[in-house]
Design an enzyme around this catalytic site. Structure first.
Site, PDB file in Angstrom:
ATOM      1  N   GLU A 133      41.380 -13.636  28.042  1.00  0.00           N
ATOM      2  CA  GLU A 133      41.837 -14.886  27.427  1.00  0.00           C
ATOM      3  C   GLU A 133      43.100 -15.391  28.132  1.00  0.00           C
ATOM      4  O   GLU A 133      43.030 -16.125  29.091  1.00  0.00           O
ATOM      5  CB  GLU A 133      42.005 -14.702  25.915  1.00  0.00           C
ATOM      6  CG  GLU A 133      40.632 -14.429  25.261  1.00  0.00           C
ATOM      7  CD  GLU A 133      40.618 -14.532  23.744  1.00  0.00           C
ATOM      8  OE1 GLU A 133      41.688 -14.447  23.112  1.00  0.00           O
ATOM      9  OE2 GLU A 133      39.514 -14.700  23.201  1.00  0.00           O
TER      10      GLU A 133
HETATM   11  C1  HEC Z   1      40.073 -18.113  25.980  1.00  0.00           C
HETATM   12  C2  HEC Z   1      39.854 -18.745  24.692  1.00  0.00           C
HETATM   13  C3  HEC Z   1      40.838 -18.497  23.576  1.00  0.00           C
HETATM   14  C4  HEC Z   1      42.212 -18.660  23.592  1.00  0.00           C
HETATM   15  C5  HEC Z   1      43.086 -19.035  24.760  1.00  0.00           C
HETATM   16  C6  HEC Z   1      42.657 -18.417  22.247  1.00  0.00           C
HETATM   17  N1  HEC Z   1      41.601 -18.122  21.437  1.00  0.00           N
HETATM   18 FE1  HEC Z   1      41.652 -17.852  19.441  1.00  0.00          FE
HETATM   19  N2  HEC Z   1      39.768 -17.168  19.483  1.00  0.00           N
HETATM   20  C7  HEC Z   1      38.943 -17.179  20.584  1.00  0.00           C
HETATM   21  C8  HEC Z   1      37.749 -16.411  20.297  1.00  0.00           C
HETATM   22  C9  HEC Z   1      36.583 -16.174  21.234  1.00  0.00           C
HETATM   23  C10 HEC Z   1      37.901 -15.917  18.982  1.00  0.00           C
HETATM   24  C11 HEC Z   1      36.942 -14.983  18.231  1.00  0.00           C
HETATM   25  C12 HEC Z   1      37.154 -13.578  18.766  1.00  0.00           C
HETATM   26  C13 HEC Z   1      36.573 -12.492  17.894  1.00  0.00           C
HETATM   27  O1  HEC Z   1      36.216 -12.745  16.747  1.00  0.00           O
HETATM   28  O2  HEC Z   1      36.513 -11.359  18.371  1.00  0.00           O
HETATM   29  C14 HEC Z   1      39.170 -16.452  18.487  1.00  0.00           C
HETATM   30  C15 HEC Z   1      39.658 -16.287  17.183  1.00  0.00           C
HETATM   31  C16 HEC Z   1      40.779 -16.924  16.701  1.00  0.00           C
HETATM   32  C17 HEC Z   1      41.147 -17.030  15.303  1.00  0.00           C
HETATM   33  C18 HEC Z   1      40.379 -16.484  14.124  1.00  0.00           C
HETATM   34  C19 HEC Z   1      39.636 -17.565  13.399  1.00  0.00           C
HETATM   35  C20 HEC Z   1      38.655 -17.006  12.434  1.00  0.00           C
HETATM   36  O3  HEC Z   1      37.906 -17.783  11.819  1.00  0.00           O
HETATM   37  O4  HEC Z   1      38.580 -15.781  12.263  1.00  0.00           O
HETATM   38  C21 HEC Z   1      42.341 -17.708  15.252  1.00  0.00           C
HETATM   39  C22 HEC Z   1      43.132 -18.071  14.018  1.00  0.00           C
HETATM   40  C23 HEC Z   1      42.718 -17.990  16.620  1.00  0.00           C
HETATM   41  N3  HEC Z   1      41.731 -17.527  17.470  1.00  0.00           N
HETATM   42  C24 HEC Z   1      43.924 -18.561  17.008  1.00  0.00           C
HETATM   43  C25 HEC Z   1      44.367 -18.551  18.330  1.00  0.00           C
HETATM   44  C26 HEC Z   1      45.753 -18.758  18.739  1.00  0.00           C
HETATM   45  C27 HEC Z   1      46.910 -18.972  17.804  1.00  0.00           C
HETATM   46  C28 HEC Z   1      45.771 -18.721  20.106  1.00  0.00           C
HETATM   47  C29 HEC Z   1      46.981 -18.831  21.019  1.00  0.00           C
HETATM   48  C30 HEC Z   1      47.997 -17.817  20.860  1.00  0.00           C
HETATM   49  C31 HEC Z   1      44.391 -18.504  20.530  1.00  0.00           C
HETATM   50  N4  HEC Z   1      43.600 -18.373  19.442  1.00  0.00           N
HETATM   51  C32 HEC Z   1      43.993 -18.472  21.850  1.00  0.00           C
HETATM   52  C33 HEC Z   1      39.207 -17.815  21.775  1.00  0.00           C
HETATM   53  C34 HEC Z   1      40.478 -18.122  22.211  1.00  0.00           C
END
Ligand code: HEC
Ligand code: HEC
Length: 349
Positions: A133
């Site tokens: 990521e």
């Molecule tokens: C490269 C893409 C990517 C980036 C950059 C990213 N995310 Fe995500 N995010 C995801 C993915 C894919 C998941 C699900 C992963 C899993 O469930 O294992 C996720 C899950 C989440 C969730 C959970 C939502 C839920 O319904 O459970 C939150 C809140 C979130 N991210 C916030 C953030 C925040 C704040 C940042 C920056 C610090 C961030 N993400 C950066 C791809 C990304």
């Protein structure tokens, strides 16, 4: 004459009674989304902390490449998600799961598809460090933030009682506070729950099916989901492309046999904006996702008409999207680490 009127009025009265029953049943199982954001435990709201969180949500220098911010994958112009099957991060690497939306995420019992982070603060530390990521480290993030005097000022204002305001933990706290404001109230369905005539005939039929067929036994509460863990494939296993064999979901968190292929039930709010669907992102059509849910969760074959009605209902769950101003971020300084696009070789094993 009186009898004549009674005969005419009866079907109308009966219809009105049925409509009342449906509303009552819906009010029992779902709650309208409050229009204010969520208050977090041990993370008091202040203007300074909120503004810092908003900056950090959009801050690409939290990533090793200087290209990827939270907003890259949780784009607030596209429903808080990224339109991809599974997310693409550092060095064009693909992660294993579809990005869920950040909208209304503060209402979930836990974060991630498998619920492995208890809250938004814990969650925010994950993606920054994940190799596929943002590929950074807590020390690197602190170096980046400390390199810009503007950020030092913002952290001091946001965390006035901390000896060391600039920290990885405080980064996560500020981002969580901003995320807790990302709510989407006043969908047609919320207005309906509050007693307004907001749903048309097809949407009302869809709501009735959603309750009668049993969708609401898992997708319920204020977020129409997000409140429990359930197996994906209660009645029948979805095909491997949709439920990849290697991703056993909650079992990876708890190591319990009964948690194989169990996932946190996703919210269905704004669902028309957040495709493709399922943790695999393997299904791009919402009607197809609904059909699969019928088969694998409930053991029912939904007709074309039923699917159309259910989709029409799901589309009433799109709320008012948050109006977010894109924040201006401080200029880099000589000390700010340079963008680094290199991808570490996979660890030998
Ligand atoms: C490269 C893409 C990517 C980036 C950059 C990213 N995310 Fe995500 N995010 C995801 C993915 C894919 C998941 C699900 C992963 C899993 O469930 O294992 C996720 C899950 C989440 C969730 C959970 C939502 C839920 O319904 O459970 C939150 C809140 C979130 N991210 C916030 C953030 C925040 C704040 C940042 C920056 C610090 C961030 N993400 C950066 C791809 C990304
Ligand atoms: C037994 C619990 C259960 C029932 C019943 C159920 N669902 Fe689900 N639903 C889930 C779970 C768990 C997932 C997440 C599956 C995954 O991707 O791992 C899900 C995912 C979805 C998704 C995709 C969400 C997304 O963000 O990708 C939609 C749409 C959906 N359900 C609609 C429905 C409809 C419509 C019904 C009724 C026909 C229904 N569900 C019945 C538990 C349930």
């Amino acid at each position: 004459m009186k009898r004549f009127i009674a005969i005419l009025a009866f079907p109308l009265l009966a219809q009105a009674a049925l409509a009342d029953d449906l509303l009552k049943s819906a009010q029992d199982q779902f709650k309208p989304l409050p229009s204010k954001g969520v208050e977090l435990k041990d993370n008091p709201n202040s203007k300074a902390r909120f503004e810092l969180g908003q900056m950090l949500y959009f801050e690409p220098r939290l990533s090793k490449s200087g290209l990827i911010s939270c907003h890259s994958c949780h784009n607030l112009s596209t429903g808080g998600a990224d339109l991809q099957t599974t997310s693409t991060g550092h060095g064009w690497q693909k992660g294993p799961r579809n990005a869920p939306t950040t909208l209304n995420s503060a209402y979930h019992i836990a974060q991630f598809w498998d619920g492995r982070a208890p809250d938004l603060e814990a969650q925010a530390k994950g993606p920054v460090q994940a190799g596929v990521e943002m590929a950074s480290t807590p020390a690197q993030v602190e170096a980046v933030l400390n390199s810009m005097p503007d950020y030092q000022k913002h952290f001091k204002k946001a965390f006035p009682n901390d000896k060391q305001p600039v920290s990885f933990d405080n980064m996560a706290k500020a981002i969580a506070l901003f995320e807790a404001s990302l709510v989407t109230p006043d969908s047609k369905f919320d207005l309906y729950l509050k007693g307004k005539k907001a749903l048309n005939k097809t949407e009302t039929a869809g709501l009735k099916l959603f309750i009668d067929k049993g969708c609401a036994s898992c997708h319920n509460g204020v977020n129409i989901g997000g409140g429990s863990y359930q197996k994906f494939g209660v009645v029948k296993a979805p095909i491997d492309q949709i439920r990849p064999v290697a991703d056993t979901g909650r079992q990876k968190v708890t190591s319990k046999a009964e948690d194989a292929y169990v996932f946190r039930v996703p919210t269905l709010r704004n669902i028309e904006l957040t495709g493709p669907y399922f943790h695999s992102g393997a299904v791009s059509d919402l009607g197809e996702a609904v059909k699969i849910m019928g088969e694998v969760q409930l053991g029912v074959e939904l007709s074309k008409k039923e699917i159309k009605e259910l989709v029409a209902f799901l589309e009433t769950l799109t709320g008012k999207q948050p109006q977010v101003t894109v924040p201006a971020l401080p200029p880099s300084t000589k000390e700010t680490p340079k963008p680094d696009l290199s991808v570490a070789a996979p660890a030998a094993h």
